[in-house]
Design a protein around this motif. Sequence first.
Motif, short mmCIF file in Angstrom:
data_model
loop_
_atom_site.label_atom_id
_atom_site.label_comp_id
_atom_site.label_asym_id
_atom_site.label_seq_id
_atom_site.Cartn_x
_atom_site.Cartn_y
_atom_site.Cartn_z
N ASN A 1 56.33 65.72 28.12
CA ASN A 1 56.38 64.71 27.19
C ASN A 1 57.78 64.61 26.35
OD1 ASN A 1 53.89 63.97 27.49
ND2 ASN A 1 53.28 65.32 25.76
N LYS A 2 58.55 65.82 26.11
CA LYS A 2 60.00 65.58 25.88
C LYS A 2 61.01 64.97 26.74
CE LYS A 2 59.89 69.48 22.61
NZ LYS A 2 60.69 70.82 22.51
N LEU A 3 60.80 65.27 28.11
CA LEU A 3 61.37 64.56 29.13
C LEU A 3 61.23 63.47 29.15
CD1 LEU A 3 63.29 64.73 31.68
CD2 LEU A 3 61.63 65.47 33.07
N GLN A 4 59.99 62.70 29.05
CA GLN A 4 59.59 61.57 29.36
C GLN A 4 60.27 60.59 28.28
OE1 GLN A 4 55.38 60.53 28.64
NE2 GLN A 4 55.49 59.53 30.67
N LYS A 5 60.17 61.02 26.93
CA LYS A 5 60.86 60.38 25.97
C LYS A 5 62.33 60.20 26.07
CE LYS A 5 57.35 61.77 22.40
NZ LYS A 5 56.99 62.63 20.97
N ARG A 6 62.90 61.16 26.28
CA ARG A 6 64.47 61.33 26.51
C ARG A 6 64.69 60.16 27.83
NH1 ARG A 6 66.56 65.87 29.58
NH2 ARG A 6 67.62 64.42 30.98
N LEU A 7 64.06 60.49 28.83
CA LEU A 7 64.46 59.48 29.69
C LEU A 7 64.23 58.00 29.29
CD1 LEU A 7 62.70 60.98 33.07
CD2 LEU A 7 65.35 60.86 32.53
N ARG A 8 63.10 57.71 28.69
CA ARG A 8 62.85 56.42 27.92
C ARG A 8 64.01 55.67 27.30
NH1 ARG A 8 56.16 56.58 27.50
NH2 ARG A 8 55.59 56.50 29.86
N ARG A 9 64.09 56.88 26.29
CA ARG A 9 65.36 56.46 25.42
C ARG A 9 66.48 56.17 26.00
NH1 ARG A 9 65.21 60.87 22.54
NH2 ARG A 9 67.07 61.97 23.74
N GLU A 10 66.87 56.84 26.84
CA GLU A 10 68.29 56.79 27.43
C GLU A 10 68.49 55.47 28.56
OE1 GLU A 10 69.58 60.42 29.52
OE2 GLU A 10 69.69 61.50 27.36
N MET A 11 67.26 55.40 29.03
CA MET A 11 67.16 54.15 29.96
C MET A 11 67.24 52.94 29.08
SD MET A 11 65.00 53.15 33.26
CE MET A 11 64.72 51.57 33.96
N GLY A 12 66.40 52.86 27.94
CA GLY A 12 66.30 51.91 27.01
C GLY A 12 67.75 51.55 26.53
N GLN A 13 68.32 52.57 26.11
CA GLN A 13 69.88 52.39 25.41
C GLN A 13 70.67 51.81 26.39
OE1 GLN A 13 70.46 53.05 22.16
NE2 GLN A 13 72.11 51.83 22.74
N ALA A 14 70.65 52.33 27.78
CA ALA A 14 71.44 51.76 28.75
C ALA A 14 71.42 50.09 29.07
CB ALA A 14 71.36 52.40 30.04
N ILE A 15 69.84 49.72 28.97
CA ILE A 15 69.62 48.59 29.30
C ILE A 15 70.09 47.63 28.12
CG2 ILE A 15 67.50 46.78 29.33
CD1 ILE A 15 66.01 49.05 30.94
N ALA A 16 69.94 48.04 26.93
CA ALA A 16 70.21 47.33 25.78
C ALA A 16 71.94 47.26 25.72
CB ALA A 16 69.85 48.12 24.53
N ASP A 17 72.61 48.39 25.84
CA ASP A 17 74.34 48.34 26.01
C ASP A 17 74.83 47.70 27.03
OD1 ASP A 17 73.78 50.49 24.08
OD2 ASP A 17 74.60 51.89 25.29
N TYR A 18 74.09 47.47 28.06
CA TYR A 18 74.65 46.47 29.12
C TYR A 18 73.93 45.13 29.34
CZ TYR A 18 77.49 50.62 30.06
OH TYR A 18 78.25 51.70 29.74
N ASN A 19 73.20 44.85 28.48
CA ASN A 19 72.40 43.81 28.58
C ASN A 19 71.83 43.43 29.97
OD1 ASN A 19 71.47 41.49 27.11
ND2 ASN A 19 73.14 40.19 27.93
N MET A 20 71.07 44.54 30.33
CA MET A 20 70.56 44.66 31.64
C MET A 20 69.43 43.46 31.70
SD MET A 20 70.97 48.51 33.16
CE MET A 20 72.47 49.09 33.08
N VAL A 21 68.56 43.43 30.74
CA VAL A 21 67.22 42.74 30.93
C VAL A 21 67.21 41.71 29.82
CG1 VAL A 21 64.62 42.79 30.46
CG2 VAL A 21 65.93 44.89 31.66
N GLU A 22 67.03 40.28 30.15
CA GLU A 22 67.17 39.24 29.17
C GLU A 22 65.57 38.42 29.22
OE1 GLU A 22 71.71 38.06 29.31
OE2 GLU A 22 70.88 38.12 31.29
N GLU A 23 65.70 37.67 28.21
CA GLU A 23 64.45 36.86 28.30
C GLU A 23 64.13 36.24 29.51
OE1 GLU A 23 60.92 35.30 26.66
OE2 GLU A 23 62.20 36.61 25.47
#
Length: 152
Positions: free
Chosen positions: A12-34
């Motif tokens: 569960n900790k690994l899953q949360k960390r991966l989701r958080r880090e991938m979500g952050q990368a997606i936000a930082d680099y605007n990888m997913v848009e409307e």
Amino acid sequence: MNSADKIKTRFNKLQKRLRREMGQAIADYNMVEEGDRIMVCLSGGKDSYTMLDILMNLRRSAPVSFDLLAVNLDQKQPGFPEHVLPEYLQSLDVPYHVIEQDTYSVVNRVVPEGKTTCGLCSRMRRGALYAYAEEHGYNKIALGHHRDDIVE
């Protein structure tokens, strides 16, 4: 806490960390848009399964709406268990498509024995995936890779 609980907690900790880090990368680099139509390429390895899981979870909570299609390229390698990915994706109720293209025979015919097939195989695989995405209106392609892929 027994060993099963410890493993579950660690997972569960690994899953949360991966989701958080991938979500952050997606936000930082605007990888997913409307309105994005994202083709999620699945090899059957742990990295692509994980990527799909994270994107599916992100879609539920993201401030933007986007579509996902899971895609696998069946390269006709002998012994490849063709049923595994479709059964898994059906169990998740995820839209998917399997592209069938015999790149295996082409690579074996063209590349001399003893030489690495990775370069040609990779180019052919990417070509098939890019062509499918373009033909079907997917504006983004997600490929699951991890740090060790650089070495391979």
